[in-house]
Design a protein around this motif. Structure first.
Motif, PDB file in Angstrom:
ATOM      1  N   ILE A 156      82.095  35.959  48.060  1.00 53.75           N
ATOM      2  CA  ILE A 156      81.167  35.475  47.038  1.00 53.75           C
ATOM      3  C   ILE A 156      80.065  36.503  46.822  1.00 53.75           C
ATOM      4  N   ASN A 157      79.975  36.993  45.571  1.00 48.73           N
ATOM      5  CA  ASN A 157      78.944  37.967  45.188  1.00 48.73           C
ATOM      6  C   ASN A 157      78.924  39.193  46.091  1.00 48.73           C
ATOM      7  N   GLY A 158      80.088  39.545  46.620  1.00 46.85           N
ATOM      8  CA  GLY A 158      80.197  40.738  47.445  1.00 46.85           C
ATOM      9  C   GLY A 158      79.536  40.634  48.798  1.00 46.85           C
ATOM     10  N   LYS A 159      79.072  39.432  49.189  1.00 46.74           N
ATOM     11  CA  LYS A 159      78.321  39.276  50.435  1.00 46.74           C
ATOM     12  C   LYS A 159      78.999  38.317  51.400  1.00 46.74           C
ATOM     13  N   ARG A 160      79.014  37.037  51.043  1.00 45.25           N
ATOM     14  CA  ARG A 160      79.548  36.019  51.944  1.00 45.25           C
ATOM     15  C   ARG A 160      81.064  35.940  51.803  1.00 45.25           C
ATOM     16  N   THR A 161      81.736  35.814  52.912  1.00 45.37           N
ATOM     17  CA  THR A 161      83.198  35.752  52.919  1.00 45.37           C
ATOM     18  C   THR A 161      83.637  34.483  53.634  1.00 45.37           C
ATOM     19  N   LYS A 162      84.642  33.820  53.056  1.00 39.55           N
ATOM     20  CA  LYS A 162      85.161  32.594  53.648  1.00 39.55           C
ATOM     21  C   LYS A 162      86.686  32.629  53.614  1.00 39.55           C
ATOM     22  N   THR A 163      87.303  32.255  54.716  1.00 39.20           N
ATOM     23  CA  THR A 163      88.754  32.147  54.794  1.00 39.20           C
ATOM     24  C   THR A 163      89.166  30.754  54.360  1.00 39.20           C
ATOM     25  N   ILE A 164      90.166  30.666  53.489  1.00 36.82           N
ATOM     26  CA  ILE A 164      90.655  29.363  53.040  1.00 36.82           C
ATOM     27  C   ILE A 164      92.143  29.259  53.309  1.00 36.82           C
ATOM     28  N   GLN A 165      92.604  28.013  53.434  1.00 40.74           N
ATOM     29  CA  GLN A 165      94.021  27.745  53.638  1.00 40.74           C
ATOM     30  C   GLN A 165      94.573  27.158  52.352  1.00 40.74           C
ATOM     31  N   LEU A 166      95.611  27.781  51.820  1.00 42.93           N
ATOM     32  CA  LEU A 166      96.178  27.382  50.548  1.00 42.93           C
ATOM     33  C   LEU A 166      97.066  26.154  50.720  1.00 42.93           C
ATOM     34  N   HIS A 167      97.152  25.345  49.665  1.00 45.57           N
ATOM     35  CA  HIS A 167      97.937  24.111  49.726  1.00 45.57           C
ATOM     36  C   HIS A 167      99.269  24.298  49.012  1.00 45.57           C
TER      37      HIS A 167
END
Length: 276
Positions: free
Chosen positions: A265-276
């Protein structure tokens, strides 16, 4: 009146902690709203890709549509395929009750495709409509108009697409180019590899509008156990809140056949997600 700082300090620290906690909560809520756009696009994009795979596989089994005649690989035994030679209409029917598919998802309803010419003819068009179509009990709607630019390449326009989820409705439209980069000379689908690129617009489950553009083509490997998700590719997403997200389908490198993606997000915060 004198105020002793030592007496006020605990209150000041407590107030500061409360404000910081509130700010963190707001940031987490905003991050959740932003990530929703990436998840919404992944859900819609992937199933439209699945629909493309089903149709492509069935084209390979119909002698009147394609010379690459092969046994269908993508359909489970609870689904059927039929072709009407008078109307040039192919129907893939998963039935009215949930049908467990090879990718582990359940489907019901129909995929109906009308062919204007054989797909091997440049300029041929195929219009595909979803009829009472559900994936894991979530209703998918939409119309796909495919134009073949060559035997192995095509453009796709997706209109009026939506996904009704327990958390709200996703709406989506897209323009895509699809290139077959492997498996061109064999009849089966399982050795095919496709690259997807283009742009899309949508509204996520929280009512936030967004647009997307492909930064790195999305790679779909149709081998058994791998076709459930894109193995690589990067999508840039901009939402109406003014934030920019980058959805990376291969955050660890090596193009593993997994359901993990990463959102920055905006080159700063990173989050790992699991796809459905």
């Amino acid at each position: 009146m004198k105020i002793h700082l030592s007496k006020q300090l605990p209150f000041v620290l407590l107030l500061g902690s409360a404000l910081a906690f509130t700010a963190c909560q707001k940031e987490e809520v905003q991050e959740s709203v932003d990530v929703e756009s990436a998840e919404a696009n992944a859900i819609a994009d992937l199933e439209m890709s699945n629909v493309d795979g089903f149709v492509e596989d069935m084209v390979n089994t119909e002698p009147q549509l394609n010379g690459r005649v092969a046994a269908p690989e993508s359909l489970p035994s609870c689904a059927t395929r039929s072709y009407n030679t008078d109307t040039h209409t192919m129907t893939i029917d998963f039935g009215t009750t949930n049908c467990l598919c090879n990718d582990g998802k359940t489907r019901r309803g129909k995929i109906v495709s009308v062919f204007e010419a054989k797909p091997s003819v440049a300029g041929a068009r195929v219009t595909t409509t979803l009829v009472d179509y559900y994936v894991n009990d979530m209703r998918h709607t939409g119309t796909r108009i495919v134009t073949y630019t060559s035997r192995h390449n095509k453009t796709v326009v997706v209109r009026d697409a939506s996904v009704v989820t327990p958390g709200g409705t996703i709406s989506w439209a897209a323009e895509r180019t699809i290139e077959r980069v492997a498996g061109r000379d064999t009849p089966q689908l399982s050795d095919d590899v496709f690259l997807f690129s283009g742009r899309a617009t949508g509204v996520n489950r929280r009512g936030v509008a967004y647009t997307t553009v492909t930064e790195q083509p999305l790679k779909r490997v149709m081998a058994a156990g791998c076709a459930r998700h894109f193995v690589s590719g990067i999508i840039v997403i901009k939402n109406e809140n003014g934030n920019t997200l980058k959805l990376n389908y291969d955050p660890t490198g090596g193009e593993p056949c997994d359901d993990i993606a990463e959102v920055t997000i905006n080159g700063k915060r990173t989050k790992t997600i699991q796809l459905h």
